[in-house]
Design an enzyme around this catalytic site. Structure first.
Site, PDB file in Angstrom:
ATOM      1  N   HIS A 231     -36.830  48.238   2.613  1.00 10.25           N
ATOM      2  CA  HIS A 231     -35.792  49.097   2.899  1.00 10.25           C
ATOM      3  C   HIS A 231     -34.991  48.729   1.588  1.00 10.25           C
ATOM      4  O   HIS A 231     -34.510  47.806   1.163  1.00 10.25           O
ATOM      5  CB  HIS A 231     -35.109  49.074   3.900  1.00 10.25           C
ATOM      6  CG  HIS A 231     -35.317  49.901   5.078  1.00 10.25           C
ATOM      7  ND1 HIS A 231     -35.751  49.578   6.076  1.00 10.25           N
ATOM      8  CD2 HIS A 231     -35.000  51.215   4.745  1.00 10.25           C
ATOM      9  CE1 HIS A 231     -36.039  50.649   6.660  1.00 10.25           C
ATOM     10  NE2 HIS A 231     -35.729  51.882   6.073  1.00 10.25           N
TER      11      HIS A 231
ATOM     12  N   ARG B 164     -32.112  58.885  16.085  1.00 14.01           N
ATOM     13  CA  ARG B 164     -30.648  59.164  16.057  1.00 14.01           C
ATOM     14  C   ARG B 164     -30.149  60.642  15.844  1.00 14.01           C
ATOM     15  O   ARG B 164     -29.219  61.309  16.216  1.00 14.01           O
ATOM     16  CB  ARG B 164     -29.489  58.268  15.464  1.00 14.01           C
ATOM     17  CG  ARG B 164     -28.257  58.151  15.857  1.00 14.01           C
ATOM     18  CD  ARG B 164     -27.620  56.817  14.770  1.00 14.01           C
ATOM     19  NE  ARG B 164     -27.906  57.096  13.524  1.00 14.01           N
ATOM     20  CZ  ARG B 164     -27.572  58.089  12.495  1.00 14.01           C
ATOM     21  NH1 ARG B 164     -26.456  58.886  12.724  1.00 14.01           N
ATOM     22  NH2 ARG B 164     -27.976  58.072  11.205  1.00 14.01           N
TER      23      ARG B 164
ATOM     24  N   GLU C  53     -38.901  43.989   5.017  1.00 13.07           N
ATOM     25  CA  GLU C  53     -38.882  44.278   6.596  1.00 13.07           C
ATOM     26  C   GLU C  53     -40.213  43.385   7.103  1.00 13.07           C
ATOM     27  O   GLU C  53     -41.188  43.284   6.437  1.00 13.07           O
ATOM     28  CB  GLU C  53     -39.374  45.823   6.773  1.00 13.07           C
ATOM     29  CG  GLU C  53     -38.405  46.836   6.524  1.00 13.07           C
ATOM     30  CD  GLU C  53     -36.970  46.396   7.380  1.00 13.07           C
ATOM     31  OE1 GLU C  53     -37.144  45.852   8.485  1.00 13.07           O
ATOM     32  OE2 GLU C  53     -35.918  46.897   7.037  1.00 13.07           O
TER      33      GLU C  53
ATOM     34  N   CYS D 282     -38.810  55.852   8.720  1.00 11.54           N
ATOM     35  CA  CYS D 282     -39.041  54.416   8.150  1.00 11.54           C
ATOM     36  C   CYS D 282     -40.089  53.628   9.127  1.00 11.54           C
ATOM     37  O   CYS D 282     -41.266  53.011   8.533  1.00 11.54           O
ATOM     38  CB  CYS D 282     -37.894  53.665   7.786  1.00 11.54           C
ATOM     39  SG  CYS D 282     -37.164  54.607   5.962  1.00 11.54           S
TER      40      CYS D 282
END
Lengths: 202, 202, 202, 202
Positions: free
Chosen positions: A167, A90, A80, A143
């Site tokens: 990730h 979500r 990342e 995250c």
């Protein structure tokens, strides 16, 4: 002694396992290039996760912090690059919180770059035949939240700390009933993180 | 002694390795549930591949034949259900042949079903946490070609032979420069094929 | 007068619309290259769909039959090449039937090829800048079921009938809450089917 | 009179058309809710694109700026949320420049959020059955570059300007020879942008 903190998350989204914790804990207590590796599991909970990470960092004063997480749909080791000051969930976290369009931290910038040498890590992983890529978004769930919290703490710190987030894909066992979903072997994940730790500590 | 023939393909499409050969050869000479396993590598060439397979089957009179192949884009162990009497090559084979809309064999039916217990294999693989699925198409290249040749030979044979085809994903090393492409660990592939061989020979 | 039957399906899988019916009905009563186009909607029900199609064909004695269906995940106009004698339903049909590993028809072969000139249709569609591809599998649900029923009836018929099946993607309105799912404009779908009808009737 | 600037890009990456320019130019000279719409095409060139945009903004003093771009692989109208201060080009731009890991602008922050009401636009587009989503990354090529340049200019400006970036999928004609690539009808794209312009100007 110089220290590296490595973290993984507890399972979330109805999973019973989280590869990030499995991989991270395998480095607990290891000695890598003169650094002691400390492992901690983070709760998959907004705010509480950052508070836990802050506490560990303040207590142990590490030189480096590598946070691992799991991302559905990823096919490779995702380095990342950018942590964004945004929560937009979500699904609810493990405590039922579902913040929509809120900042991770007030009085903080829009985003931070990881200060890991991600291109060097990428090159080393590929040289070892490990599928990997640079990712421009760690999402807007816990995250990215922890990643932003980490980079903000590093930015505010007097000590020069190196920090980054990786990730991991699903483990094979997690996709048995998820047709079309990619996964990755845990041994390969562990090798990838071992190489990453070697690169940042060399 | 009862025999199982297992085959894999040589590399194709500019690859230097083919997981199907790597996995299949690891079973060469093994004894599984009283069956001796014979391994052969097939050329990735139309017609020549079927001729080679036919020769081995006639020579060794196996009770079972499992052919393995590699398919780009697949995320899991794909148990092929249907072999189609059709060549329609998007790229040339290893000898430069690129048949378009030709039959694999004349005077043969449109298609054959695998006579492997694919649902039972599926169940056993999933019980062992191995990502797998039933596939309705083995494509229209050399993999489907060999699969059709195998099933036709079995259909014409006096001996009751069990035959099937399994597609494997790319190995991790093959996708280093193929962004977004899924892959699978070779150890997991080998475990999957070991389970498959156990199911069909039990 | 020469006749073309075109069919579409009623909505299924919790959808309120099915592009195949919307597109097919737009050709009802049209005259194309001297052929009258008859439109019928098929129920998304195993067996009943084939019975309805058989009845229409027997009653109207068409020269050509084009069946349309909808397939989730498809990005383009999919010209189906192979109908397989297999029902293997992942979800129940509109009457609650969910056959697993049963034949569409007993005393019938494993598969039939479409006898549409699919490569010529492909070429014409691409020449008109319409995304399209040849598909090797119409799945194992009601679409493939009807396709197989159609090709079997054609095979058994004294009259030389041309038959084929085309899968359409979702309409844009269907993917509003399906993140990452591709869709296609209904106008483009209609143009594609108009070109298809022109190719087969010319 | 109040003004909206809308921009699109020239074709790049061996394409002969760019939907962003096609869509944007269709609004040239339109009057929307009392705003005059000015259209400009931007070169797909690092730095030159930002200089061109800056010049137009300084000259025309718009109240709002909407930049459109094309992104391979996108299935819907992508409302970009975050512009990042980073160039990392996978391919050369139209002048052969391929910056790797350089900032878009020095003395600028890591990232800016769009100040468009993206959730309101998302809601309105979905209400009109148009596939759309919020995107957390506009990539690291010229699109993100221009987006960052725009948001920085807005941030430095005395005038309160509303700015945002929307990525469009390929047009159908662009994917004829790109198997598996999603596309979107240009009419639907234009409707989506008309709704967007209505939302921001209401």
């Amino acid at each position: 002694m110089k220290k590296i903190i490595i973290t993984g998350f507890e399972p979330f989204d109805n999973e019973v396992i989280n590869p990030s914790a499995e991989v991270a804990m395998s480095f607990a207590g290891k000695l890598i290039n003169g650094y002691e590796v400390l492992y901690f599991q983070l709760p998959c909970i907004f705010d509480a996760s950052i508070r836990a990470l802050d506490l560990m960092i303040k207590q142990h004063q590490p030189d480096m912090v590598l946070c691992l997480g799991q991302m559905a749909g990823r096919v490779d080791i995702s380095l990342e690059r950018i942590a964004v000051n945004l929560n937009d969930a979500r699904i609810p976290d493990n405590q039922g919180n579902q913040p929509i369009d809120t900042p991770v931290l007030t009085d903080a910038p829009v985003a931070y770059f990881s200060n890991f040498p991600i291109k060097k890590i990428l090159e080393r992983l590929r040289a070892q035949s490990i599928p990997c890529s640079i990712s421009q978004s760690a999402g807007t769930f816990v995250c990215n939240h922890v990643f932003f919290g980490l980079m903000h703490l590093i930015h505010d710190s007097d000590k020069k700390i190196m920090g980054g987030f990786i990730h991991l894909p699903y483990l094979p066992a997690q996709v048995i009933n998820k047709p079309g979903q990619p996964s990755m072997d845990i041994g390969l994940m562990k090798t990838a993180i071992a190489i990453t730790l070697d690169v940042i500590s060399s």
